[in-house]
Design a protein around this motif. Structure first.
Motif, PDB file in Angstrom:
ATOM      1  N   PRO A   1       0.808  -1.233   0.000  1.00  0.00           N
ATOM      2  CA  PRO A   1       0.000   0.000   0.000  1.00  0.00           C
ATOM      3  C   PRO A   1       0.836   1.276   0.000  1.00  0.00           C
ATOM      4  N   HIS A   2       2.085   1.186   0.494  1.00  0.00           N
ATOM      5  CA  HIS A   2       2.930   2.385   0.588  1.00  0.00           C
ATOM      6  C   HIS A   2       3.735   2.637  -0.685  1.00  0.00           C
ATOM      7  N   LEU A   3       3.599   1.758  -1.687  1.00  0.00           N
ATOM      8  CA  LEU A   3       4.308   1.927  -2.952  1.00  0.00           C
ATOM      9  C   LEU A   3       3.327   2.282  -4.057  1.00  0.00           C
ATOM     10  N   SER A   4       3.787   3.096  -5.004  1.00  0.00           N
ATOM     11  CA  SER A   4       2.956   3.423  -6.163  1.00  0.00           C
ATOM     12  C   SER A   4       2.760   2.179  -7.023  1.00  0.00           C
ATOM     13  N   VAL A   5       1.841   2.272  -7.969  1.00  0.00           N
ATOM     14  CA  VAL A   5       1.613   1.177  -8.910  1.00  0.00           C
ATOM     15  C   VAL A   5       2.919   0.794  -9.599  1.00  0.00           C
ATOM     16  N   LEU A   6       3.646   1.767 -10.109  1.00  0.00           N
ATOM     17  CA  LEU A   6       4.910   1.497 -10.795  1.00  0.00           C
ATOM     18  C   LEU A   6       5.906   0.833  -9.856  1.00  0.00           C
ATOM     19  N   GLN A   7       6.018   1.328  -8.639  1.00  0.00           N
ATOM     20  CA  GLN A   7       6.957   0.761  -7.673  1.00  0.00           C
ATOM     21  C   GLN A   7       6.578  -0.669  -7.294  1.00  0.00           C
ATOM     22  N   ASN A   8       5.272  -0.954  -7.202  1.00  0.00           N
ATOM     23  CA  ASN A   8       4.835  -2.316  -6.919  1.00  0.00           C
ATOM     24  C   ASN A   8       5.329  -3.288  -7.977  1.00  0.00           C
ATOM     25  N   VAL A   9       5.258  -2.884  -9.240  1.00  0.00           N
ATOM     26  CA  VAL A   9       5.671  -3.765 -10.334  1.00  0.00           C
ATOM     27  C   VAL A   9       7.189  -3.890 -10.396  1.00  0.00           C
TER      28      VAL A   9
ATOM     29  N   GLN B   1      -4.725   2.186  -2.938  1.00  0.00           N
ATOM     30  CA  GLN B   1      -6.014   2.613  -2.383  1.00  0.00           C
ATOM     31  C   GLN B   1      -6.796   3.530  -3.327  1.00  0.00           C
ATOM     32  N   GLN B   2      -6.142   4.027  -4.370  1.00  0.00           N
ATOM     33  CA  GLN B   2      -6.811   4.887  -5.348  1.00  0.00           C
ATOM     34  C   GLN B   2      -7.410   4.085  -6.503  1.00  0.00           C
ATOM     35  N   LEU B   3      -7.212   2.775  -6.495  1.00  0.00           N
ATOM     36  CA  LEU B   3      -7.633   1.926  -7.603  1.00  0.00           C
ATOM     37  C   LEU B   3      -8.870   1.111  -7.259  1.00  0.00           C
ATOM     38  N   SER B   4      -9.580   0.679  -8.290  1.00  0.00           N
ATOM     39  CA  SER B   4     -10.662  -0.289  -8.103  1.00  0.00           C
ATOM     40  C   SER B   4     -10.061  -1.668  -7.857  1.00  0.00           C
ATOM     41  N   GLY B   5     -10.898  -2.595  -7.413  1.00  0.00           N
ATOM     42  CA  GLY B   5     -10.416  -3.960  -7.197  1.00  0.00           C
ATOM     43  C   GLY B   5      -9.874  -4.590  -8.469  1.00  0.00           C
ATOM     44  N   GLY B   6     -10.563  -4.357  -9.577  1.00  0.00           N
ATOM     45  CA  GLY B   6     -10.105  -4.914 -10.851  1.00  0.00           C
ATOM     46  C   GLY B   6      -8.772  -4.343 -11.265  1.00  0.00           C
ATOM     47  N   GLN B   7      -8.588  -3.037 -11.044  1.00  0.00           N
ATOM     48  CA  GLN B   7      -7.307  -2.408 -11.368  1.00  0.00           C
ATOM     49  C   GLN B   7      -6.190  -2.956 -10.479  1.00  0.00           C
ATOM     50  N   MET B   8      -6.475  -3.133  -9.186  1.00  0.00           N
ATOM     51  CA  MET B   8      -5.465  -3.696  -8.297  1.00  0.00           C
ATOM     52  C   MET B   8      -5.057  -5.098  -8.742  1.00  0.00           C
ATOM     53  N   GLN B   9      -6.030  -5.891  -9.170  1.00  0.00           N
ATOM     54  CA  GLN B   9      -5.687  -7.241  -9.597  1.00  0.00           C
ATOM     55  C   GLN B   9      -4.871  -7.217 -10.884  1.00  0.00           C
ATOM     56  N   ARG B  10      -5.141  -6.264 -11.764  1.00  0.00           N
ATOM     57  CA  ARG B  10      -4.337  -6.151 -12.981  1.00  0.00           C
ATOM     58  C   ARG B  10      -2.907  -5.701 -12.664  1.00  0.00           C
ATOM     59  N   VAL B  11      -2.752  -4.844 -11.657  1.00  0.00           N
ATOM     60  CA  VAL B  11      -1.396  -4.493 -11.199  1.00  0.00           C
ATOM     61  C   VAL B  11      -0.701  -5.738 -10.656  1.00  0.00           C
ATOM     62  N   ALA B  12      -1.434  -6.541  -9.899  1.00  0.00           N
ATOM     63  CA  ALA B  12      -0.855  -7.773  -9.352  1.00  0.00           C
ATOM     64  C   ALA B  12      -0.399  -8.708 -10.470  1.00  0.00           C
ATOM     65  N   ILE B  13      -1.142  -8.747 -11.561  1.00  0.00           N
ATOM     66  CA  ILE B  13      -0.747  -9.585 -12.704  1.00  0.00           C
ATOM     67  C   ILE B  13       0.503  -9.016 -13.369  1.00  0.00           C
ATOM     68  N   ALA B  14       0.554  -7.683 -13.539  1.00  0.00           N
ATOM     69  CA  ALA B  14       1.761  -7.060 -14.098  1.00  0.00           C
ATOM     70  C   ALA B  14       2.969  -7.349 -13.213  1.00  0.00           C
ATOM     71  N   ARG B  15       2.769  -7.285 -11.898  1.00  0.00           N
ATOM     72  CA  ARG B  15       3.856  -7.589 -10.953  1.00  0.00           C
ATOM     73  C   ARG B  15       4.319  -9.038 -11.109  1.00  0.00           C
ATOM     74  N   ALA B  16       3.376  -9.947 -11.302  1.00  0.00           N
ATOM     75  CA  ALA B  16       3.740 -11.349 -11.499  1.00  0.00           C
ATOM     76  C   ALA B  16       4.531 -11.528 -12.797  1.00  0.00           C
ATOM     77  N   LEU B  17       4.095 -10.882 -13.866  1.00  0.00           N
ATOM     78  CA  LEU B  17       4.792 -10.979 -15.148  1.00  0.00           C
ATOM     79  C   LEU B  17       6.208 -10.415 -15.065  1.00  0.00           C
ATOM     80  N   ALA B  18       6.392  -9.378 -14.246  1.00  0.00           N
ATOM     81  CA  ALA B  18       7.697  -8.721 -14.136  1.00  0.00           C
ATOM     82  C   ALA B  18       8.784  -9.678 -13.665  1.00  0.00           C
TER      83      ALA B  18
END
Length: 242
Positions: A93-101, A138-155
């Motif tokens: 939660p303390h990292l941006s979308v980009l930082q999470n990936v 926390q600024q994202l919808s659930g679907g967006q968060m899950q898509r970030v999680a998928i991008a993180r997995a692909l990374a």
């Protein structure tokens, strides 16, 4: 190739019993079955979030035989073959979308930060979220968060991405966004192993189906053979979702 032999796992009772399965790189395998059949436990034993009671797991020539006590270096080495996408996203939660990936490649694989950043932006474009890279979970919808999680997995460039009911926490519209991303990954011939109850999604995305019942394999084979099966048990399972 991921090869599982004689895999058994018990808690208070046997959850998986003497399973023998092969998963092929580049293919999407969907694991189906009624609640309590052992689907999520199978996924978690593959990544050793649960330790098998007995059996072997072999991937890319590296073979683990159970029972055994796993050291941290052994666990780390094994898990580098996989990336897990959970029901509840598990973003930092303390990292941006980009930082999470970027986090996994930088911290685990020791990728240069600028290289990781470029790759992360490309992956966020792939999942349709390049415009959200500077936002926080926390600024994202659930679907967006899950898509970030998928991008993180692909990374992490795993041989297999493991999904444990990736849309179960989402409403149908947001779930569809996630399913479309997973379908694109399947078209790219990335290895995926998916536990889901979405029968129509399984029909669209799966190369192979594994159907579990009472901790045992009732069916394993091409998706077309599963959906064309005349077996009463399979027909009954599929028809309850129609």
């Amino acid at each position: 190739m991921l090869t599982i032999k004689n895999l058994t796992k018990s808690f208070d009772q046997t959850v998986l019993e003497d399973l023998n399965i092969q998963f092929i790189p580049g293919e999407t395998t969907v694991i189906l079955g009624p609640s309590g059949s052992g689907k999520s436990t199978l996924l978690r034993t593959i990544d050793l979030l649960e330790t098998p009671d007995k059996g072997t797991i072999e991937i890319s020539g590296e073979k683990l035989t159970f029972p055994r006590k796993m050291s941290f270096p052994e666990l780390k080495a094994h898990r580098q073959h996989f990336s897990m996408v959970f029901q509840q996203f598990n973003l930092f939660p303390h990292l941006s979308v980009l930082q999470n990936v970027m986090e996994g490649p930088v911290q685990v694989k020791k990728v240069n930060k600028e290289t990781a950043r470029r790759e992360a932006i490309l992956l966020l474009e792939k999942v349709g979220l390049a415009d959200k890279q500077n936002e926080y979970p926390q600024q994202l919808s659930g679907g967006q968060m899950q898509r970030v999680a998928i991008a993180r997995a692909l990374a992490m460039e795993p041989e297999f991405i493991l999904y444990d009911e990736p849309t179960s926490a989402l409403d149908p519209e947001l779930a569809q966004e996630v399913l479309q991303v997973i379908q694109k990954i399947a078209q790219d011939k990335k290895g995926q192993i998916i536990v889901t109850h979405h029968i129509e999604f399984a029909r669209k995305v799966a190369d192979r189906i594994i159907f579990l019942e009472n901790g045992q394999i009732y069916f394993e084979g091409p998706a077309a053979d599963f959906f064309d099966s005349s077996a009463e048990r399979i027909q009954k399972y599929v028809q309850q979702f129609v």
